[in-house]
Motif scaffolding. Structure first.
Motif, PDB file in Angstrom:
ATOM      1  N   GLY A   1       0.811  -1.216   0.000  1.00  0.00           N
ATOM      2  CA  GLY A   1       0.000   0.000   0.000  1.00  0.00           C
ATOM      3  C   GLY A   1       0.841   1.260   0.000  1.00  0.00           C
ATOM      4  O   GLY A   1       0.506   2.253  -0.665  1.00  0.00           O
ATOM      5  N   SER A   2       1.945   1.233   0.726  1.00  0.00           N
ATOM      6  CA  SER A   2       2.831   2.398   0.781  1.00  0.00           C
ATOM      7  C   SER A   2       3.497   2.642  -0.563  1.00  0.00           C
ATOM      8  O   SER A   2       3.597   3.787  -1.036  1.00  0.00           O
ATOM      9  CB  SER A   2       3.903   2.188   1.862  1.00  0.00           C
ATOM     10  N   VAL A   3       3.958   1.563  -1.200  1.00  0.00           N
ATOM     11  CA  VAL A   3       4.587   1.687  -2.521  1.00  0.00           C
ATOM     12  C   VAL A   3       3.580   2.203  -3.548  1.00  0.00           C
ATOM     13  O   VAL A   3       3.861   3.129  -4.327  1.00  0.00           O
ATOM     14  CB  VAL A   3       5.173   0.336  -2.979  1.00  0.00           C
TER      15      VAL A   3
ATOM     16  N   MET B   1      -3.217   0.666 -12.604  1.00  0.00           N
ATOM     17  CA  MET B   1      -3.043  -0.783 -12.729  1.00  0.00           C
ATOM     18  C   MET B   1      -2.015  -1.313 -11.732  1.00  0.00           C
ATOM     19  O   MET B   1      -2.144  -2.438 -11.238  1.00  0.00           O
ATOM     20  CB  MET B   1      -2.625  -1.148 -14.158  1.00  0.00           C
ATOM     21  N   LEU B   2      -1.022  -0.513 -11.408  1.00  0.00           N
ATOM     22  CA  LEU B   2      -0.049  -0.923 -10.395  1.00  0.00           C
ATOM     23  C   LEU B   2      -0.730  -1.025  -9.038  1.00  0.00           C
ATOM     24  O   LEU B   2      -0.504  -1.989  -8.287  1.00  0.00           O
ATOM     25  CB  LEU B   2       1.114   0.074 -10.335  1.00  0.00           C
TER      26      LEU B   2
ATOM     27  N   LEU C   1      -1.014  -4.516  -6.923  1.00  0.00           N
ATOM     28  CA  LEU C   1      -0.439  -4.666  -5.587  1.00  0.00           C
ATOM     29  C   LEU C   1      -1.505  -5.044  -4.558  1.00  0.00           C
ATOM     30  O   LEU C   1      -1.230  -5.787  -3.611  1.00  0.00           O
ATOM     31  CB  LEU C   1       0.283  -3.381  -5.179  1.00  0.00           C
ATOM     32  N   LEU C   2      -2.724  -4.534  -4.749  1.00  0.00           N
ATOM     33  CA  LEU C   2      -3.815  -4.925  -3.849  1.00  0.00           C
ATOM     34  C   LEU C   2      -4.095  -6.416  -3.976  1.00  0.00           C
ATOM     35  O   LEU C   2      -4.151  -7.134  -2.966  1.00  0.00           O
ATOM     36  CB  LEU C   2      -5.082  -4.123  -4.172  1.00  0.00           C
TER      37      LEU C   2
ATOM     38  N   THR D   1      -5.683  -1.316   0.167  1.00  0.00           N
ATOM     39  CA  THR D   1      -4.530  -2.137   0.546  1.00  0.00           C
ATOM     40  C   THR D   1      -4.056  -1.789   1.954  1.00  0.00           C
ATOM     41  O   THR D   1      -3.799  -2.680   2.778  1.00  0.00           O
ATOM     42  CB  THR D   1      -3.371  -1.940  -0.456  1.00  0.00           C
ATOM     43  N   LEU D   2      -3.955  -0.487   2.241  1.00  0.00           N
ATOM     44  CA  LEU D   2      -3.542  -0.055   3.579  1.00  0.00           C
ATOM     45  C   LEU D   2      -4.580  -0.436   4.624  1.00  0.00           C
ATOM     46  O   LEU D   2      -4.236  -0.828   5.756  1.00  0.00           O
ATOM     47  CB  LEU D   2      -3.304   1.457   3.588  1.00  0.00           C
TER      48      LEU D   2
END
Length: 480
Positions: free
Chosen positions: A13-15, A24-25, A29-30, A101-102
């Motif tokens: 989530g941080s990235v 899309m990134l 990542l999620l 994500t976070l």
């Protein structure tokens, strides 16, 4: 290690927050975080452990896992995954997926935490992300709902912070083990602090506006998992000696909340408002039990309420109205099926998850609570008969693959849970409750009228909360 359930989504989530313009990134990542944690969770089944990170003794961060943690870990995984899939073809930016994500990592951090201060820090992060999600579309109603949520919820958690400070002063530790030796006053403060976010009627009256006004993809998260964090902590803390006296308090408050909230839901005409009031009612079931049966009902409720909020939100986006009287004859078959299944599950119909977990709750509570919860169940059937008897149009239509996938993930879990946990013991009782609810719906439906929403005004909600504090402290004074 269980800590990866937190580290992976927090780092991802941080990235993705740094590169949030690359939608899309953020999405990738999620789903990577959900996939990694989803693979890891099965290895925890049947295990129980706890340990401290670092060499700081009583000041260290304690984490752990047991059977009570599992339902909530699964609920977060399933609901955030389904919501993300449902949202793929909508105009959500990368920031939305970064927040999901976070949020996922923060929720997992709460569930595995075993020290009071870490609970405060991680839970506050969950609340801040919730605030941002509610106001994501930047509509005035959503912004006001999120502000009301933050004002009332922050007040409650400041009381929790004072309580844990006093616990540290008294015991020299933030560890959960210190909860065995703190008397009755400090548990009362923690009870007061958690109740405002717990989803109980009267003390959580920020909830109807926040849930009904939030974007389609946010309402399932609020109702399905964010409200459950407090309920998880309630169930967790009741395992310790100093909190034992609160079990009867939760039993009474939960049972009453289940009934009163369902009365408001029956009389509401707006779809998301009905679902929001039913969150208050179903939380009453969870809190009345406050045991492992309640924890699994929290998972069950997350799934079927997530399905309901998602389907209702998608219908609202297409038809432009939440007034269910205007939906009759306009619902498409692919919209009606998830709505119907969700209504069956929350009504406790056999072969659904609601049947399994409600039955276990009714088996675990004393008679007077059993009666109130059965009455609330009949009211739930009456309320959701509004959806069940809408029917659907025979008009042919296509539905996006991602929406279908999100629906069928949740529908499959509802029936799988209902089949695996099926117990004939409550079969007849369930059919009687459903029959009485449907009959009562047709008898009384013409008398349903929206009730005043005075409790939901910010000034009244705060006033009620202060009255609640006075009642709890007065009750504490008369304890032996």
């Amino acid at each position: 290690m269980i800590v990866y359930l937190v580290i992976v989504p927090i780092i991802a989530g941080s990235v993705s927050m740094i590169f949030h313009r690359w939608r899309m990134l953020s999405i990738s990542l999620l789903f990577l975080s959900l996939g990694v944690c989803g693979v890891f969770i099965p290895f925890l089944l049947g295990k129980e452990f706890s340990y401290a990170l670092g060499n700081w003794g009583n000041l260290g961060i304690s984490i752990g896992y047991d059977e009570l943690t599992l339902p909530f870990l699964l609920a977060s995984l399933v609901i955030i995954g389904a919501v993300a899939i449902n949202s793929l073809k909508k105009n959500y930016s990368g920031l939305f997926y970064d927040l999901l994500t976070l949020l996922y990592g923060s929720l997992n951090a709460v569930y595995i935490s075993r020290d009071l201060f870490n609970i405060y820090v991680t839970f506050e992060l969950v609340s801040i992300i919730g605030f941002l999600l509610i106001a994501y579309r930047r509509k005035s109603k959503q912004i006001w709902a999120s502000l009301k949520y933050m004002i009332i919820a922050s007040l409650g958690f400041y009381i929790y912070l004072i309580a844990i400070g006093l616990i540290y002063y008294q015991t020299g530790s933030f560890s959960f083990e210190s909860l065995n030796e703190i008397g009755t006053f400090l548990p009362a403060l923690i009870f007061i602090g958690l109740s405002v976010k717990s989803g109980l009627f009267f003390v959580s009256m920020w909830l109807p506006d926040a849930h009904s006004g939030a974007p389609t993809e946010v309402s399932p998260i609020l109702s399905g998992i964010m409200v459950k964090v407090e309920d998880y902590l309630i169930i967790r803390f009741l395992l310790y000696d100093s909190f034992y006296w609160l079990s009867n308090v939760y039993l009474v408050i939960g049972s009453i909340s289940a009934v009163i909230a369902v009365i408001f839901a029956m009389n509401s005409k707006k779809a998301k408002s009905i679902l929001a009031y039913h969150t208050l009612s179903q939380v009453g079931f969870i809190v009345a039990a406050s045991n492992i049966a309640g924890a699994w009902h929290g998972f069950s409720h997350a799934v079927f309420k997530g399905l309901l909020f998602m389907s209702v939100g998608n219908i609202y986006e297409r038809l432009g109205t939440q007034d269910i009287s205007k939906w009759k004859g306009k619902l498409l078959k692919k919209e009606y099926i998830p709505l119907f299944v969700g209504a069956l599950a929350i009504s406790g119909a056999p072969l659904t998850s609601g049947f399994v977990t409600k039955g276990r709750i009714l088996d675990s509570v004393p008679y007077f609570s059993d009666v109130l919860l059965i009455a609330a169940s009949i009211g739930t059937v009456m309320s959701f008969s509004k959806f069940i008897f809408l029917g659907y149009s025979r008009q042919k239509s296509k539905q996006s693959w991602n929406v279908n996938t999100a629906y069928w993930i949740l529908i499959s879990i509802i029936f799988l849970h209902g089949i695996i946990g099926f117990n004939f013991h409550h079969f007849v009782e369930s059919l009687i409750v459903i029959s009485l609810g449907i009959l009562a719906y047709f008898v009384f439906r013409s008398s349903f009228k929206p009730l005043p929403r005075l409790f939901e005004r910010l000034d009244n909600a705060l006033g009620i909360y202060f009255v609640f504090i006075g009642i709890v402290l007065t009750y504490l004074f008369f304890l032996p």
